[in-house]
Design a protein around this motif. Structure first.
Motif, PDB file in Angstrom:
ATOM      1  N   MET B 212       0.842  -1.196   0.000  1.00 56.58           N
ATOM      2  CA  MET B 212       0.000   0.000   0.000  1.00 56.58           C
ATOM      3  C   MET B 212       0.878   1.246   0.000  1.00 56.58           C
ATOM      4  O   MET B 212       0.600   2.220  -0.697  1.00 56.58           O
ATOM      5  N   ALA B 213       1.951   1.210   0.803  1.00 59.50           N
ATOM      6  CA  ALA B 213       2.821   2.379   0.933  1.00 59.50           C
ATOM      7  C   ALA B 213       3.524   2.699  -0.379  1.00 59.50           C
ATOM      8  O   ALA B 213       3.711   3.860  -0.723  1.00 59.50           O
ATOM      9  N   LEU B 214       3.869   1.665  -1.128  1.00 63.85           N
ATOM     10  CA  LEU B 214       4.588   1.868  -2.392  1.00 63.85           C
ATOM     11  C   LEU B 214       3.820   2.768  -3.359  1.00 63.85           C
ATOM     12  O   LEU B 214       4.404   3.570  -4.064  1.00 63.85           O
ATOM     13  N   GLY B 215       2.507   2.608  -3.361  1.00 70.58           N
ATOM     14  CA  GLY B 215       1.706   3.375  -4.308  1.00 70.58           C
ATOM     15  C   GLY B 215       1.152   4.663  -3.731  1.00 70.58           C
ATOM     16  O   GLY B 215       0.288   5.271  -4.336  1.00 70.58           O
ATOM     17  N   TYR B 216       1.638   5.073  -2.566  1.00 71.77           N
ATOM     18  CA  TYR B 216       1.060   6.242  -1.916  1.00 71.77           C
ATOM     19  C   TYR B 216       1.346   7.513  -2.651  1.00 71.77           C
ATOM     20  O   TYR B 216       2.406   7.721  -3.192  1.00 71.77           O
ATOM     21  N   PHE B 217       0.347   8.398  -2.624  1.00 70.93           N
ATOM     22  CA  PHE B 217       0.459   9.579  -3.448  1.00 70.93           C
ATOM     23  C   PHE B 217       0.035  10.844  -2.701  1.00 70.93           C
ATOM     24  O   PHE B 217       0.803  11.792  -2.565  1.00 70.93           O
ATOM     25  N   ILE B 218      -1.171  10.838  -2.168  1.00 73.76           N
ATOM     26  CA  ILE B 218      -1.721  12.074  -1.598  1.00 73.76           C
ATOM     27  C   ILE B 218      -0.938  12.540  -0.370  1.00 73.76           C
ATOM     28  O   ILE B 218      -0.535  13.698  -0.288  1.00 73.76           O
ATOM     29  N   THR B 219      -0.684  11.621   0.550  1.00 74.61           N
ATOM     30  CA  THR B 219      -0.040  12.030   1.800  1.00 74.61           C
ATOM     31  C   THR B 219       1.354  12.617   1.557  1.00 74.61           C
ATOM     32  O   THR B 219       1.611  13.742   1.996  1.00 74.61           O
ATOM     33  N   PRO B 220       2.263  11.921   0.868  1.00 78.38           N
ATOM     34  CA  PRO B 220       3.571  12.552   0.639  1.00 78.38           C
ATOM     35  C   PRO B 220       3.477  13.817  -0.201  1.00 78.38           C
ATOM     36  O   PRO B 220       4.273  14.736  -0.025  1.00 78.38           O
ATOM     37  N   ALA B 221       2.480  13.888  -1.101  1.00 79.03           N
ATOM     38  CA  ALA B 221       2.355  15.091  -1.935  1.00 79.03           C
ATOM     39  C   ALA B 221       1.956  16.284  -1.089  1.00 79.03           C
ATOM     40  O   ALA B 221       2.409  17.398  -1.305  1.00 79.03           O
ATOM     41  N   LEU B 222       1.099  16.043  -0.084  1.00 83.12           N
ATOM     42  CA  LEU B 222       0.594  17.159   0.707  1.00 83.12           C
ATOM     43  C   LEU B 222       1.543  17.570   1.823  1.00 83.12           C
ATOM     44  O   LEU B 222       1.714  18.748   2.083  1.00 83.12           O
ATOM     45  N   ILE B 223       2.144  16.598   2.498  1.00 82.48           N
ATOM     46  CA  ILE B 223       2.917  16.996   3.669  1.00 82.48           C
ATOM     47  C   ILE B 223       4.376  16.582   3.592  1.00 82.48           C
ATOM     48  O   ILE B 223       5.102  16.749   4.558  1.00 82.48           O
ATOM     49  N   GLY B 224       4.801  16.091   2.433  1.00 80.98           N
ATOM     50  CA  GLY B 224       6.202  15.755   2.279  1.00 80.98           C
ATOM     51  C   GLY B 224       6.964  16.911   1.651  1.00 80.98           C
ATOM     52  O   GLY B 224       6.369  17.839   1.112  1.00 80.98           O
ATOM     53  N   GLY B 225       8.278  16.842   1.721  1.00 83.69           N
ATOM     54  CA  GLY B 225       9.105  17.839   1.067  1.00 83.69           C
ATOM     55  C   GLY B 225       9.574  17.312  -0.273  1.00 83.69           C
ATOM     56  O   GLY B 225       9.145  16.253  -0.726  1.00 83.69           O
ATOM     57  N   ARG B 226      10.481  18.047  -0.884  1.00 86.94           N
ATOM     58  CA  ARG B 226      11.006  17.676  -2.188  1.00 86.94           C
ATOM     59  C   ARG B 226      11.692  16.318  -2.121  1.00 86.94           C
ATOM     60  O   ARG B 226      11.657  15.547  -3.060  1.00 86.94           O
ATOM     61  N   ARG B 227      12.316  16.028  -0.979  1.00 90.43           N
ATOM     62  CA  ARG B 227      13.097  14.787  -0.851  1.00 90.43           C
ATOM     63  C   ARG B 227      12.215  13.565  -0.615  1.00 90.43           C
ATOM     64  O   ARG B 227      12.704  12.447  -0.660  1.00 90.43           O
ATOM     65  N   GLN B 228      10.944  13.779  -0.303  1.00 93.81           N
ATOM     66  CA  GLN B 228      10.065  12.632  -0.066  1.00 93.81           C
ATOM     67  C   GLN B 228       9.218  12.342  -1.309  1.00 93.81           C
ATOM     68  O   GLN B 228       8.132  11.796  -1.215  1.00 93.81           O
ATOM     69  N   THR B 229       9.722  12.732  -2.453  1.00 90.65           N
ATOM     70  CA  THR B 229       8.994  12.449  -3.682  1.00 90.65           C
ATOM     71  C   THR B 229       8.894  10.945  -3.887  1.00 90.65           C
ATOM     72  O   THR B 229       9.891  10.246  -3.809  1.00 90.65           O
ATOM     73  N   MET B 230       7.673  10.469  -4.101  1.00 87.75           N
ATOM     74  CA  MET B 230       7.484   9.035  -4.313  1.00 87.75           C
ATOM     75  C   MET B 230       7.066   8.794  -5.760  1.00 87.75           C
ATOM     76  O   MET B 230       6.598   9.688  -6.443  1.00 87.75           O
ATOM     77  N   ILE B 231       7.229   7.559  -6.169  1.00 87.46           N
ATOM     78  CA  ILE B 231       7.056   7.218  -7.584  1.00 87.46           C
ATOM     79  C   ILE B 231       5.655   7.564  -8.100  1.00 87.46           C
ATOM     80  O   ILE B 231       5.494   8.043  -9.219  1.00 87.46           O
ATOM     81  N   ALA B 232       4.632   7.380  -7.244  1.00 82.21           N
ATOM     82  CA  ALA B 232       3.270   7.665  -7.682  1.00 82.21           C
ATOM     83  C   ALA B 232       3.099   9.147  -8.016  1.00 82.21           C
ATOM     84  O   ALA B 232       2.338   9.515  -8.915  1.00 82.21           O
ATOM     85  N   MET B 233       3.830  10.013  -7.293  1.00 85.83           N
ATOM     86  CA  MET B 233       3.746  11.445  -7.568  1.00 85.83           C
ATOM     87  C   MET B 233       4.337  11.766  -8.938  1.00 85.83           C
ATOM     88  O   MET B 233       3.840  12.631  -9.661  1.00 85.83           O
ATOM     89  N   LEU B 234       5.411  11.059  -9.277  1.00 85.09           N
ATOM     90  CA  LEU B 234       6.024  11.279 -10.593  1.00 85.09           C
ATOM     91  C   LEU B 234       5.082  10.839 -11.706  1.00 85.09           C
ATOM     92  O   LEU B 234       4.977  11.485 -12.736  1.00 85.09           O
ATOM     93  N   ILE B 235       4.395   9.719 -11.464  1.00 81.86           N
ATOM     94  CA  ILE B 235       3.453   9.222 -12.472  1.00 81.86           C
ATOM     95  C   ILE B 235       2.348  10.250 -12.686  1.00 81.86           C
ATOM     96  O   ILE B 235       2.008  10.601 -13.812  1.00 81.86           O
ATOM     97  N   ASP B 236       1.822  10.793 -11.589  1.00 86.79           N
ATOM     98  CA  ASP B 236       0.785  11.819 -11.672  1.00 86.79           C
ATOM     99  C   ASP B 236       1.282  13.014 -12.472  1.00 86.79           C
ATOM    100  O   ASP B 236       0.585  13.549 -13.327  1.00 86.79           O
ATOM    101  N   ASN B 237       2.512  13.419 -12.183  1.00 89.04           N
ATOM    102  CA  ASN B 237       3.103  14.566 -12.853  1.00 89.04           C
ATOM    103  C   ASN B 237       3.185  14.341 -14.363  1.00 89.04           C
ATOM    104  O   ASN B 237       2.835  15.209 -15.164  1.00 89.04           O
ATOM    105  N   GLN B 238       3.637  13.151 -14.739  1.00 91.98           N
ATOM    106  CA  GLN B 238       3.779  12.838 -16.154  1.00 91.98           C
ATOM    107  C   GLN B 238       2.430  12.827 -16.864  1.00 91.98           C
ATOM    108  O   GLN B 238       2.310  13.292 -17.986  1.00 91.98           O
TER     109      GLN B 238
END
Lengths: 366, 280
Positions: B212-238
Motif C-alpha cells: 500500500m505504501a509503495l503506491g502512496y500519493f496524496i499524503t507525501p504530496a501534501l505533507i512531504g518535502g522535495r526529498r520525499q517524492t514518491m514514484i506515484a507522484m512522478l506518475i501523476d506529474n507525467q
C-alpha cells in the motif's frame, strides 16, 4: 470413498444454483449500468465553469456565477484546477469535455490555440467596446490581470523593520534568514530567479533558462515547500511555516484585509499575467458559454470582481465603478504597473513543454 | 473431463470481472508505455538514462520499508492486547482501530498538517513543547520525512493491526502457559513460541502495508518535502501536467515489475498462499 470426497449429486446442484444466481445478478448489474449510462444525458440548461479555486473563485462566484444564474436561469456548475494545461488537453483529445468554460493563463491560450483545443469566440455576442485590445484573441477573451508578488509574514518582519523588497532580498539568506516557499511551476519562478540574479526587468525575455536554474540552485535548500494551488502560500504564511513566498496578489489582499492575517506584499518585481476565458472544443453548451462570457465581461460585473479581489479588469469602463482605495490595489494601476514585469505568454507557450521537463528533474535532483 | 472444471464455474463472475477491469487496463497501460504495436521502448530508455527515476524508486522503497517497520512495532502490541483481552473491552478497542479506517484519507492527512505545523490555528505539538519548556523555538515537523512517516504510519496502521489480530486470535493461549509451566521464562516463551506462531501475521501485515505504501500519493504530496517524492507522484506529474502518457505508463509498469519481484521473493521465502488462509 470417492463419493464422500466429492458428493457429486449434491455439489453439482449447489454450484449450478450459485452460478445461475451469479449470472442473473450480473445481468441485472449490466441492465442497471446501461440505464444509468442512458440517464447521464446532457443537461440542457447548465454550463460547467472551471477556475482556480480558493478566494479567487469565491469572488468569481459572487461577481459572475450567482448573478448570471439569477438573471438567466442557467445553472452554473463549478470545477477548479491548478492551471494544469494537461487536464484540458486530455479532455479535448479524449472527446470527453466535462468543462465548458475554463479560466486559463496566456501560455495555455496560445498552446491550446495551436493545438486546436478551443472554440472560436463569437464576437458578435460579446460587447468589446471598452475591452482592452490586448485582451481580445480569436479563441479567448481576457477576463482580468493578476500578479504573482513577493509576500511576507508581518510577524517575521513587523512594520518599521526592514523587510524583503525584491527577489534579490528573497534570495539573500544571510540578510533575511528563514524558510521560504515558491510555486512548483517554472512560470514566473524562472523570472524571479533571473531578477534575483541581477537581470534587468526589460531584458528578461527571452529567458536565459540555464542562468535561471543556476540562480535557483542557490536558494533550493531554503525552499521548504513548493506550493501548488493558489490558496497555499497565504496559508503557509498564516501558519508561519514560511516567512516569505511568492503568491497571487488578490489572495494576499483578501487574507490581509478580510481575514486579518498578518501578512503583506510588495509590488516591486511582481510578474503580471492576463487570465482568459476560453470555451473548450467539443463543448455541448457553446451558446450558453458565450452568453456567460459576455455577461462576465460587462463593466458592472468586472467592477464587482475587482471589489471582491483586487484583480485588474480588462473592461476599462469598469474602472469608473471602482473607488480609489481599490484602484490602488489593482495590478493594472499605473503606479503598480511601473514596478512589474508583464509575462511573455508567447515565449512561454513555445518553451513551456521543454522547460517543465527540465524543471521537474531539477526539483528531484539534490 | 468437463465435469471437473465445473467446480470453477462459481469463479466465472470474478474471473470475468478481473479480466475486464484489471487485466485489460493493465495491458492497455503496457501498450501505452511502448507506443502500441510499435513496441518502442523509448520511454524506458529515457527512465534509465538518468539515475533520477531510479533514485525516486529506491526512495519509495526506503520510505515504504520505514513505514512498514513503524506499523509493525506499533501494531504488534495493540493486536496482542486485542486478541487477549475480554470481549467487551475488545469491541471498544477494535472500534478505535477501525474508526480511522472509515475516515477519509484526505481528512486524516490535513489533520496531521494542522497538528504538526509551526503555529497558527494548530501547531499543538509545538505549542505543548514550548509551554512545557522542552524547546525554545518551534521545531519543524512539516514537509520532511518526519511528517510523512507519522501520517502514513497512522493511515496504514489499522491494516497491520487487523491482519496481526486475525492470526493472533487463532493461537491457543494455553500453549504459552504450558511453556511457562515447563520452565521457560517470559522472554523465551515469547521468542520461541509466540513470535514464530505470529510470523504469518507479521509477514502478511508487513506485505500489505508495504504494498500500500509503495503506491502512496496524496499524503507525501501534501505533507512531504522535495526529498520525499514518491514514484506515484512522478506518475501523476507525467500524466496530468506533462501529458507524457507513455512515460507515465512506463513508470507504472516499472513499479508493477518491482512489486511483482517483491511478491515472488516473499512468496518463495514465506509461502504467501498459506498466509492468506491463516494458521491451519
Amino acid at each position: 470413498m470417492k463419493q464422500l470426497l466429492y458428493q457429486k449429486t449434491n455439489s453439482v446442484k449447489w454450484y449450478t444454483k450459485f452460478y445461475r444466481m451469479a449470472f442473473v445478478s450480473l445481468l441485472v448489474t449490466i441492465i442497471f449500468a446501461a440505464c444509468f449510462g442512458c440517464s447521464q444525458k446532457d443537461v440542457e440548461n447548465e454550463i460547467v465553469i472551471c477556475s482556480w479555486g480558493g478566494a479567487f473563485q469565491e469572488a468569481q462566484r459572487d461577481a459572475f456565477f450567482e448573478p448570471f444564474e439569477e438573471s438567466t436561469g442557467i445553472k452554473i456548475v463549478e470545477a477548479s484546477y491548478n492551471a494544469e494545461y494537461g487536464k484540458i488537453k486530455a479532455m479535448v483529445d479524449a472527446k470527453k469535455v466535462m468543462w465548458d468554460v475554463v479560466d486559463v493563463e496566456t501560455s495555455a491560450l496560445f498552446r491550446g490555440t495551436k493545438e486546436d483545443l478551443f472554440e472560436p469566440i463569437d464576437y458578435t455576442i460579446v460587447d468589446t467596446t471598452h475591452v482592452l485590445s490586448e485582451a481580445i484573441h480569436p479563441f479567448g477573451i481576457g477576463t482580468d490581470f493578476f500578479s504573482t508578488v513577493l509576500a511576507y509574514s508581518t510577524n517575521a518582519f513587523p512594520p518599521g523593520t526592514p523587510h524583503p523588497r525584491n527577489w534579490k532580498d528573497f534570495w539573500d539568506i544571510k540578510k533575511f534568514p528563514g524558510r521560504r516557499s515558491l510555486r512548483k511551476d517554472p512560470r514566473s519562478t524562472l523570472e524571479f530567479a533571473l531578477l534575483a540574479d541581477g537581470v534587468q526587468p526589460d531584458s528578461l525575455y527571452p529567458l536565459d533558462v540555464e542562468r535561471a536554474f543556476r540562480s535557483l540552485d542557490r536558494i533550493k535548500n531554503h525552499i521548504s515547500v513548493w506550493w501548488v494551488s493558489g490558496h497555499q502560500p497565504v496559508q503557509l504564511l498564516a501558519d508561519e511555516e514560511v516567512i516569505m513566498t511568492s503568491a497571487f496578489n488578490g489572495r494576499v489582499w483578501v487574507a490581509k484585509n478580510i481575514d486579518a492575517i498578518p501578512i503583506d506584499m510588495v509590488w516591486n518585481q511582481a510578474v503580471m499575467y492576463p487570465e482568459w476565458w476560453v470555451i473548450l472544443k467539443g463543448s455541448k453548451h457553446k451558446k450558453l458559454a458565450i452568453k456567460f462570457i459576455a455577461f462576465a465581461l460587462s463593466s458592472e460585473r468586472q467592477a464587482a470582481l475587482s471589489k471582491l479581489i483586487p484583480y485588474g479588469p480588462t473592461n476599462r469602463d469598469a474602472l469608473n465603478y471602482i473607488d480609489n482605495k481599490i484602484l490602488m490595489e489593482l495590478p493594472t494601476n499605473t503606479k503598480n504597473l511601473e514596478m512589474q514585469v508583464i509575462i511573455d505568454g508567447r515565449w512561454w507557450s513555445e518553451n513551456e513543454a521543454s522547460i517543465i521537463g527540465k524543471w521537474n528533474s531539477w526539483l528531484l535532483s539534490k | 473431463m468437463l465435469r471437473r472444471y465445473r467446480i470453477l464455474l462459481p469463479l466465472l463472475p470474478a474471473i470475468i470481472f478481473s479480466v475486464i477491469f484489471f487485466c485489460y487496463p493493465l495491458i492497455r497501460i503496457f501498450a501505452l508505455s511502448v507506443d502500441g504495436y510499435k513496441f518502442d521502448f523509448v520511454s524506458y530508455a529515457e527512465i534509465f538514462k538518468t539515475t533520477l527515476y531510479l533514485k525516486v524508486i529506491v526512495n519509495t522503497l526506503l520510505i515504504s520499508t520505514l513505514i512498514t517497520f513503524l506499523c509493525l512495532v506499533l501494531g504488534y502490541p495493540v493486536a496482542y492486547l486485542l486478541s487477549t483481552t475480554t470481549k467487551k473491552k475488545r469491541n471498544i478497542l477494535i472500534l478505535f482501530v477501525i474508526l480511522p479506517l472509515w475516515t477519509s484519507l484526505l481528512v486524516r492527512t490535513y489533520a496531521w498538517m494542522v497538528i504538526l505545523q509551526q503555529s497558527g490555528m494548530g501547531g499543538q505539538v509545538n505549542q505543548f513543547l514550548l509551554k512545557a519548556g522542552i524547546i525554545d523555538e518551534p521545531l519543524t515537523y512539516m514537509y520532511n520525512l518526519f511528517s510523512v512517516s507519522v501520517a502514513m504510519t497512522h493511515v496504514l496502521l489499522p491494516l497491520m493491526i487487523l491482519t496481526l489480530y486475525a492470526v493472533m486470535r487463532s493461537i491457543n493461549i494455553e500453549i504459552l502457559l504450558i511453556s511457562r509451566n515447563l520452565g521457560a521464562n517470559r522472554f523465551r516463551t515469547f521468542f520461541k513460541i509466540y513470535l514464530p506462531l505470529t510470523l504469518p501475521g507479521i509477514i502478511a501485515g508487513s506485505f500489505i502495508v508495504f504494498m500500500m505504501a509503495l503506491g502512496y500519493f496524496i499524503t507525501p504530496a501534501l505533507i512531504g518535502g522535495r526529498r520525499q517524492t514518491m514514484i506515484a507522484m512522478l506518475i501523476d506529474n507525467q500524466i496530468n501536467y506533462l501529458l507524457n502518457w507513455s512515460f507515465g505508463a512506463a513508470l507504472s509498469v516499472i513499479l508493477l515489475i518491482v512489486v511483482t519481484i517483491i511478491y515472488i521473493v516473499f512468496n518463495r521465502s514465506f509461502g504467501l498462499d498459506k498466509i492468506w488462509g491463516g494458521l491451519r
